[in-house]
Design a protein around this motif. Structure first.
Motif, mmCIF file in Angstrom:
data_model
loop_
_atom_site.group_PDB
_atom_site.id
_atom_site.type_symbol
_atom_site.label_atom_id
_atom_site.label_comp_id
_atom_site.label_asym_id
_atom_site.label_seq_id
_atom_site.Cartn_x
_atom_site.Cartn_y
_atom_site.Cartn_z
ATOM 1 N N UNK A 185 0.841 -1.184 0.000
ATOM 2 C CA UNK A 185 0.000 0.000 0.000
ATOM 3 C C UNK A 185 0.882 1.242 0.000
ATOM 4 N N UNK A 186 0.440 2.273 -0.689
ATOM 5 C CA UNK A 186 1.196 3.519 -0.787
ATOM 6 C C UNK A 186 1.216 4.229 0.561
ATOM 7 N N UNK A 187 2.258 5.021 0.756
ATOM 8 C CA UNK A 187 2.385 5.790 1.992
ATOM 9 C C UNK A 187 2.487 7.265 1.660
ATOM 10 N N UNK A 188 2.123 8.078 2.624
ATOM 11 C CA UNK A 188 2.197 9.536 2.506
ATOM 12 C C UNK A 188 3.107 10.078 3.589
ATOM 13 N N UNK A 189 3.961 11.016 3.218
ATOM 14 C CA UNK A 189 4.796 11.719 4.183
ATOM 15 C C UNK A 189 4.146 13.073 4.411
ATOM 16 N N UNK A 190 3.713 13.319 5.640
ATOM 17 C CA UNK A 190 2.969 14.530 5.968
ATOM 18 C C UNK A 190 3.810 15.378 6.916
ATOM 19 N N UNK A 191 4.051 16.630 6.532
ATOM 20 C CA UNK A 191 4.833 17.567 7.335
ATOM 21 C C UNK A 191 3.955 18.746 7.698
ATOM 22 N N UNK A 192 3.917 19.081 8.967
ATOM 23 C CA UNK A 192 3.121 20.238 9.401
ATOM 24 C C UNK A 192 3.905 21.509 9.126
ATOM 25 N N UNK A 193 3.304 22.429 8.384
ATOM 26 C CA UNK A 193 3.962 23.684 8.029
ATOM 27 C C UNK A 193 3.282 24.900 8.647
ATOM 28 N N UNK A 194 2.057 24.738 9.130
ATOM 29 C CA UNK A 194 1.316 25.858 9.708
ATOM 30 C C UNK A 194 0.978 25.610 11.165
ATOM 31 N N UNK A 195 0.768 26.687 11.889
ATOM 32 C CA UNK A 195 0.457 26.609 13.313
ATOM 33 C C UNK A 195 -1.043 26.392 13.538
ATOM 34 N N UNK A 196 -1.395 25.582 14.541
ATOM 35 C CA UNK A 196 -2.812 25.384 14.860
ATOM 36 C C UNK A 196 -3.407 26.497 15.720
ATOM 37 N N UNK A 197 -2.599 27.487 16.070
ATOM 38 C CA UNK A 197 -3.093 28.590 16.907
ATOM 39 C C UNK A 197 -4.140 29.387 16.120
ATOM 40 N N UNK A 198 -5.241 29.712 16.772
ATOM 41 C CA UNK A 198 -6.371 30.459 16.191
ATOM 42 C C UNK A 198 -7.027 29.718 15.027
ATOM 43 N N UNK A 225 2.117 19.811 4.391
ATOM 44 C CA UNK A 225 2.686 19.513 3.082
ATOM 45 C C UNK A 225 2.684 17.997 2.942
ATOM 46 N N UNK A 226 2.181 17.491 1.822
ATOM 47 C CA UNK A 226 2.029 16.055 1.624
ATOM 48 C C UNK A 226 2.890 15.602 0.455
ATOM 49 N N UNK A 227 3.633 14.505 0.676
ATOM 50 C CA UNK A 227 4.449 13.908 -0.365
ATOM 51 C C UNK A 227 4.113 12.431 -0.416
#
Length: 60
Positions: free
Chosen positions: A1-14, A55-57
């Motif tokens: 099964x394919x995999x996704x690399x997910x990187x958080x680039x934005x803040x969850x504040x507000x 960001x998703x790769x």
């Protein structure tokens, strides 16, 4: 099964509570965290809600 690399680039504040909950569900709750998850419809749906914060790769 394919995999996704997910990187958080934005803040969850507000952000809306549902967006914060989706980040936590993806294993991301602090800036620049990276997770590798399987490419499933449920993960894709969670990414769609917070697409402006991550960001998703694709990993082969």
């Amino acid at each position: 099964m394919a995999k996704l690399k997910i990187t958080q680039t934005g803040s969850p504040i507000r952000r809306a509570p549902i967006q914060k909950q989706n980040l936590i569900g993806l294993g991301l709750n602090k800036m620049h965290r990276v997770r590798e998850l399987e490419d499933t419809p449920s993960v894709r749906g969670m990414i769609r809600v917070v697409n402006h914060l991550v960001k998703v790769e694709e990993i082969a």
